[in-house]
Write a protein that holds these residues in place. Structure first.
Motif, mmCIF file in Angstrom:
data_model
loop_
_atom_site.group_PDB
_atom_site.id
_atom_site.type_symbol
_atom_site.label_atom_id
_atom_site.label_comp_id
_atom_site.label_asym_id
_atom_site.label_seq_id
_atom_site.Cartn_x
_atom_site.Cartn_y
_atom_site.Cartn_z
ATOM 1 N N ILE A 101 0.834 -1.208 0.000
ATOM 2 C CA ILE A 101 0.000 0.000 0.000
ATOM 3 C C ILE A 101 0.867 1.256 0.000
ATOM 4 N N ASN A 102 1.892 1.286 0.838
ATOM 5 C CA ASN A 102 2.748 2.474 0.910
ATOM 6 C C ASN A 102 3.495 2.738 -0.392
ATOM 7 N N SER A 103 3.714 1.701 -1.185
ATOM 8 C CA SER A 103 4.441 1.880 -2.450
ATOM 9 C C SER A 103 3.518 2.161 -3.636
ATOM 10 N N HIS A 104 2.195 2.028 -3.433
ATOM 11 C CA HIS A 104 1.260 2.220 -4.548
ATOM 12 C C HIS A 104 0.189 3.276 -4.285
ATOM 13 N N ASN A 105 0.142 3.826 -3.074
ATOM 14 C CA ASN A 105 -0.945 4.773 -2.790
ATOM 15 C C ASN A 105 -0.556 6.206 -3.096
ATOM 16 N N THR A 106 -1.504 7.117 -2.906
ATOM 17 C CA THR A 106 -1.257 8.548 -3.123
ATOM 18 C C THR A 106 -1.348 9.319 -1.809
ATOM 19 N N LYS A 107 -1.202 8.602 -0.686
ATOM 20 C CA LYS A 107 -1.191 9.197 0.656
ATOM 21 C C LYS A 107 -2.541 9.820 1.018
ATOM 22 N N HIS A 108 -3.613 9.279 0.482
ATOM 23 C CA HIS A 108 -4.963 9.825 0.691
ATOM 24 C C HIS A 108 -5.662 9.118 1.843
ATOM 25 N N SER A 109 -6.295 7.984 1.574
ATOM 26 C CA SER A 109 -7.071 7.266 2.593
ATOM 27 C C SER A 109 -6.902 5.762 2.425
ATOM 28 N N GLU A 110 -6.684 5.075 3.546
ATOM 29 C CA GLU A 110 -6.494 3.625 3.535
ATOM 30 C C GLU A 110 -7.282 3.017 4.698
ATOM 31 N N SER A 111 -7.704 1.769 4.528
ATOM 32 C CA SER A 111 -8.520 1.130 5.560
ATOM 33 C C SER A 111 -8.133 -0.335 5.729
ATOM 34 N N ILE A 112 -8.227 -0.802 6.967
ATOM 35 C CA ILE A 112 -8.029 -2.218 7.278
ATOM 36 C C ILE A 112 -9.309 -2.752 7.905
ATOM 37 N N ILE A 113 -9.676 -3.968 7.511
ATOM 38 C CA ILE A 113 -10.769 -4.682 8.175
ATOM 39 C C ILE A 113 -10.121 -5.798 8.988
ATOM 40 N N THR A 114 -10.254 -5.718 10.311
ATOM 41 C CA THR A 114 -9.617 -6.704 11.183
ATOM 42 C C THR A 114 -10.293 -6.724 12.546
ATOM 43 N N GLU A 115 -10.243 -7.891 13.186
ATOM 44 C CA GLU A 115 -10.690 -8.031 14.569
ATOM 45 C C GLU A 115 -9.506 -8.007 15.531
ATOM 46 N N SER A 116 -8.303 -7.854 14.993
ATOM 47 C CA SER A 116 -7.090 -7.831 15.810
ATOM 48 C C SER A 116 -6.715 -6.396 16.150
ATOM 49 N N ARG A 117 -6.750 -6.062 17.427
ATOM 50 C CA ARG A 117 -6.373 -4.715 17.848
ATOM 51 C C ARG A 117 -4.903 -4.431 17.518
ATOM 52 N N ALA A 118 -4.057 -5.426 17.688
ATOM 53 C CA ALA A 118 -2.634 -5.249 17.405
ATOM 54 C C ALA A 118 -2.409 -4.938 15.931
ATOM 55 N N ASN A 119 -3.104 -5.680 15.042
ATOM 56 C CA ASN A 119 -2.958 -5.430 13.610
ATOM 57 C C ASN A 119 -3.532 -4.071 13.219
ATOM 58 N N ALA A 120 -4.625 -3.704 13.853
ATOM 59 C CA ALA A 120 -5.226 -2.402 13.565
ATOM 60 C C ALA A 120 -4.256 -1.274 13.897
ATOM 61 N N ARG A 121 -3.646 -1.332 15.078
ATOM 62 C CA ARG A 121 -2.727 -0.271 15.484
ATOM 63 C C ARG A 121 -1.445 -0.294 14.657
ATOM 64 N N LEU A 122 -0.981 -1.477 14.287
ATOM 65 C CA LEU A 122 0.201 -1.577 13.419
ATOM 66 C C LEU A 122 -0.078 -0.908 12.075
ATOM 67 N N PHE A 123 -1.239 -1.200 11.516
ATOM 68 C CA PHE A 123 -1.644 -0.625 10.229
ATOM 69 C C PHE A 123 -1.718 0.900 10.328
ATOM 70 N N GLN A 124 -2.363 1.404 11.376
ATOM 71 C CA GLN A 124 -2.514 2.853 11.517
ATOM 72 C C GLN A 124 -1.180 3.554 11.749
ATOM 73 N N SER A 125 -0.263 2.905 12.429
ATOM 74 C CA SER A 125 1.019 3.545 12.725
ATOM 75 C C SER A 125 1.981 3.519 11.542
ATOM 76 N N LYS A 126 1.880 2.507 10.667
ATOM 77 C CA LYS A 126 2.865 2.354 9.601
ATOM 78 C C LYS A 126 2.387 2.805 8.227
ATOM 79 N N ILE A 127 1.065 2.921 8.033
ATOM 80 C CA ILE A 127 0.570 3.380 6.737
ATOM 81 C C ILE A 127 0.802 4.880 6.592
ATOM 82 N N ASP A 128 1.361 5.277 5.455
ATOM 83 C CA ASP A 128 1.636 6.689 5.177
ATOM 84 C C ASP A 128 0.482 7.260 4.354
ATOM 85 N N ALA A 129 -0.473 7.867 5.037
ATOM 86 C CA ALA A 129 -1.630 8.473 4.376
ATOM 87 C C ALA A 129 -2.225 9.524 5.294
#
Length: 418
Positions: free
Chosen positions: A335-363
């Motif tokens: 995602i970080n290599s193909h996005n335009t830094k606009h908006s990204e979303s994760i669907i997950t029941e894992s709190r750890a994965n959710a926070r990892l996604f939010q902290s590392k995604i550049d958008a």
């Protein structure tokens, strides 16, 4: 286009606005809201001309949708304007203040940027959004819309300026605060003039597709606040609620595919691909053309194999690509290599994965278990927006009235010298 004279008038308008308080600015904006309501028939008539011209020139129906106004959308424009009216005036807000050891008082306060130009495509609602945000924050605005929406924009600006002129008689309106560039066919000479108007225009904002934004960013000699095209992704995690993922994907892709916060790619963890992809295809029910990578193809009946051009592409239509990944780390990297830094979303029941996604995604906006379609000034409570800033300096994300202010320091002393 006599840009020198236009900007001279806009500068005079911004100087008048800078001296007005919230009450007078709100009175003028209320007059504009009432005038838009009263003149909706003439606005819709002008818009119909643009729609007919668009269809005759072969414009796609998704782009026709971006261009189209109707009573419901005019109601939405007026409601957004009224929300801006109700917001606190940012001008003069004291952000910080302190006293120095030698007794000077220093205050940092918000002030308008001055003369703002916006270059945008289709969507005539942007004309009102940009105007009201600029006006409320004490700025004049130069509007350069696309030729495809020129009749709509021209009529809207006529209504706005007439309302401001009437309000001026009561001491509130500043009709010099808004001007519309007269679009000359497909010539872009006026755009080049705006981009080089050093000393005349304080900042320019591009709002539209990738080509427009790149042109402005590459060629402007005046400061730019970059708003981004929207190559947005939805990542379906290995611990996702798959029913939720289908609902969110449907909304994020289908509700309005021609806008910048619609998803263009669904990234799927391979652990759930066999179960999720048939569910997704059934949910889309033939409404979306799917371009899938090799590992996704066996689970889809009607997809076509994706090429490298599909990944990172902004379709702005009922098309979407499918990318499969081994892990959340691979998803984030992709995602970080193909996005335009606009908006990204994760669907997950894992709190750890959710926070990892939010902290590392550049958008500018990163969602957990929600549609990217919420990246919008109205949805964020701003009433309207100038665009979604995808840069990291000055403003990022949906831009409301505070994004059109800067700060200055006010220092009070008693004869101190250094």
């Amino acid at each position: 286009m006599d840009l020198q004279s236009i900007c001279k008038n806009l500068r005079a308008g911004s100087q008048k606005l800078a001296l007005q308080n919230a009450t007078t600015k709100n009175a003028a904006l209320t007059a504009v809201a009432n005038a838009l309501d009263k003149n909706r028939a003439s606005i819709l008539k002008a818009n119909q001309i643009d729609i007919e011209n668009g269809r005759s020139s072969g414009m796609s129906e998704s782009l026709i949708d971006r261009l189209t106004l109707n009573d419901k959308r005019i109601d939405g424009i007026i409601e957004s304007l009224r929300i801006v009216i109700a917001q606190t005036d940012p001008v003069g807000e004291e952000i910080a203040g302190w006293k120095t050891p030698n007794g000077m008082n220093i205050r940092q306060v918000r002030v308008p940027l001055g003369v703002v130009a916006i270059i945008y495509e289709s969507r005539p609602n942007v004309t009102v959004d940009a105007f009201c945000l600029a006006y409320k924050s004490g700025n004049s605005i130069l509007l350069r819309g696309s030729s495809s929406a020129y009749n709509s924009n021209k009529e809207i600006v006529r209504v706005v300026k007439e309302a401001l002129s009437q309000a001026e008689l009561q001491g509130s309106g500043v009709p010099e605060a808004i001007e519309l560039v007269e679009v000359d066919g497909h010539s872009h000479e006026d755009v080049n003039q705006i981009l080089n108007a050093v000393g005349l225009i304080d900042v320019v904002l591009p709002r539209g597709g990738k080509k427009l934004i790149q042109n402005v960013v590459s060629n402007a000699r005046v400061p730019v606040i970059e708003t981004g095209s929207g190559v947005c992704h939805l990542y379906v995690d290995s611990q996702a609620d798959l029913e939720m993922a289908c609902r969110v994907a449907e909304n994020a892709k289908i509700q309005r595919p021609s806008v910048c916060n619609a998803i263009e790619c669904i990234v799927v963890n391979k652990k759930v691909a066999a179960e999720f992809l048939p569910m997704l295809e059934e949910k889309f029910a033939g409404r979306v053309k799917l371009h899938a990578d090799k590992d996704a193809m066996p689970y889809l009946k009607n997809a076509i194999e994706a090429t490298e051009d599909d990944f990172g592409n902004e379709y702005l239509d009922y098309e979407c690509c499918i990318k499969t990944v081994e892990s959340i780390d691979e998803a984030i990297s992709y995602i970080n290599s193909h996005n335009t830094k606009h908006s990204e979303s994760i669907i997950t029941e894992s709190r750890a994965n959710a926070r990892l996604f939010q902290s590392k995604i550049d958008a500018s906006c990163v969602y957990v278990n929600a549609s990217t379609r919420f990246t919008d000034g109205g949805e964020f409570g701003f009433g309207a927006e100038l665009g979604i800033s995808t840069q990291k300096l000055h403003a990022r994300g949906p831009m409301g009235i505070k994004a059109l202010t800067t700060t200055k320091y006010l220092i009070d002393g008693e004869g101190q010298v250094r």
